[in-house]
Design a protein around this motif. Sequence first.
Motif, mmCIF file in Angstrom:
data_model
loop_
_atom_site.group_PDB
_atom_site.id
_atom_site.type_symbol
_atom_site.label_atom_id
_atom_site.label_comp_id
_atom_site.label_asym_id
_atom_site.label_seq_id
_atom_site.Cartn_x
_atom_site.Cartn_y
_atom_site.Cartn_z
ATOM 1 N N GLY A 23 2.165 75.781 87.641
ATOM 2 C CA GLY A 23 2.852 75.706 88.925
ATOM 3 C C GLY A 23 1.944 75.265 90.048
ATOM 4 N N LEU A 24 0.731 75.794 90.096
ATOM 5 C CA LEU A 24 -0.208 75.415 91.154
ATOM 6 C C LEU A 24 -0.630 73.957 91.033
ATOM 7 C CD1 LEU A 24 -2.401 78.625 91.287
ATOM 8 C CD2 LEU A 24 -0.757 77.846 92.998
ATOM 9 N N ILE A 25 -0.906 73.521 89.826
ATOM 10 C CA ILE A 25 -1.288 72.119 89.614
ATOM 11 C C ILE A 25 -0.119 71.194 89.928
ATOM 12 C CG2 ILE A 25 -1.959 70.440 87.847
ATOM 13 C CD1 ILE A 25 -3.644 72.751 86.602
ATOM 14 N N VAL A 29 -0.068 68.097 92.692
ATOM 15 C CA VAL A 29 -0.120 66.733 92.175
ATOM 16 C C VAL A 29 1.168 65.939 92.383
ATOM 17 C CG1 VAL A 29 -0.460 65.385 90.067
ATOM 18 C CG2 VAL A 29 -1.858 67.389 90.493
ATOM 19 N N SER A 30 2.325 66.558 92.269
ATOM 20 C CA SER A 30 3.556 65.762 92.246
ATOM 21 C C SER A 30 4.538 66.190 93.326
ATOM 22 C CB SER A 30 4.203 65.871 90.878
ATOM 23 O OG SER A 30 4.569 67.201 90.633
ATOM 24 N N ASP A 31 5.556 65.366 93.510
ATOM 25 C CA ASP A 31 6.619 65.626 94.471
ATOM 26 C C ASP A 31 7.956 65.718 93.740
ATOM 27 O OD1 ASP A 31 5.137 65.710 96.818
ATOM 28 O OD2 ASP A 31 5.149 63.528 97.008
ATOM 29 N N ASP A 32 8.975 66.124 94.455
ATOM 30 C CA ASP A 32 10.355 66.223 93.976
ATOM 31 C C ASP A 32 10.473 67.112 92.736
ATOM 32 O OD1 ASP A 32 11.159 64.614 96.098
ATOM 33 O OD2 ASP A 32 10.849 62.786 94.929
ATOM 34 N N LEU A 37 9.457 72.334 89.658
ATOM 35 C CA LEU A 37 8.682 72.978 88.589
ATOM 36 C C LEU A 37 7.729 74.015 89.172
ATOM 37 C CD1 LEU A 37 7.865 73.120 85.585
ATOM 38 C CD2 LEU A 37 6.158 71.360 86.102
ATOM 39 N N ALA A 38 7.089 73.679 90.279
ATOM 40 C CA ALA A 38 6.159 74.617 90.918
ATOM 41 C C ALA A 38 6.891 75.871 91.379
ATOM 42 C CB ALA A 38 5.466 73.939 92.095
#
Length: 61
Positions: A23-25, A29-32, A37-38
């Motif tokens: 979740g932290l990574i 790193v990503s959007d949307d 997912l985070a």
Amino acid sequence: MSAKRQIRVWTAPIILGVLTSVGLISALVSDDAGDVLAWLTLAAPVAVCCWYAPRRQRSES
């Protein structure tokens, strides 16, 4: 402590740690879809604590 007991004791904390790391990574790193997912993976440990905290307080009384 036997090996089976150690595995049983440490399985849930390891899974929660892996979920938190993912979740932290994902949040960094990503959007949307990564944000979703985070949120889900970082909410898992909170949900587990909220689920077990009232049960533990009742059993100690």
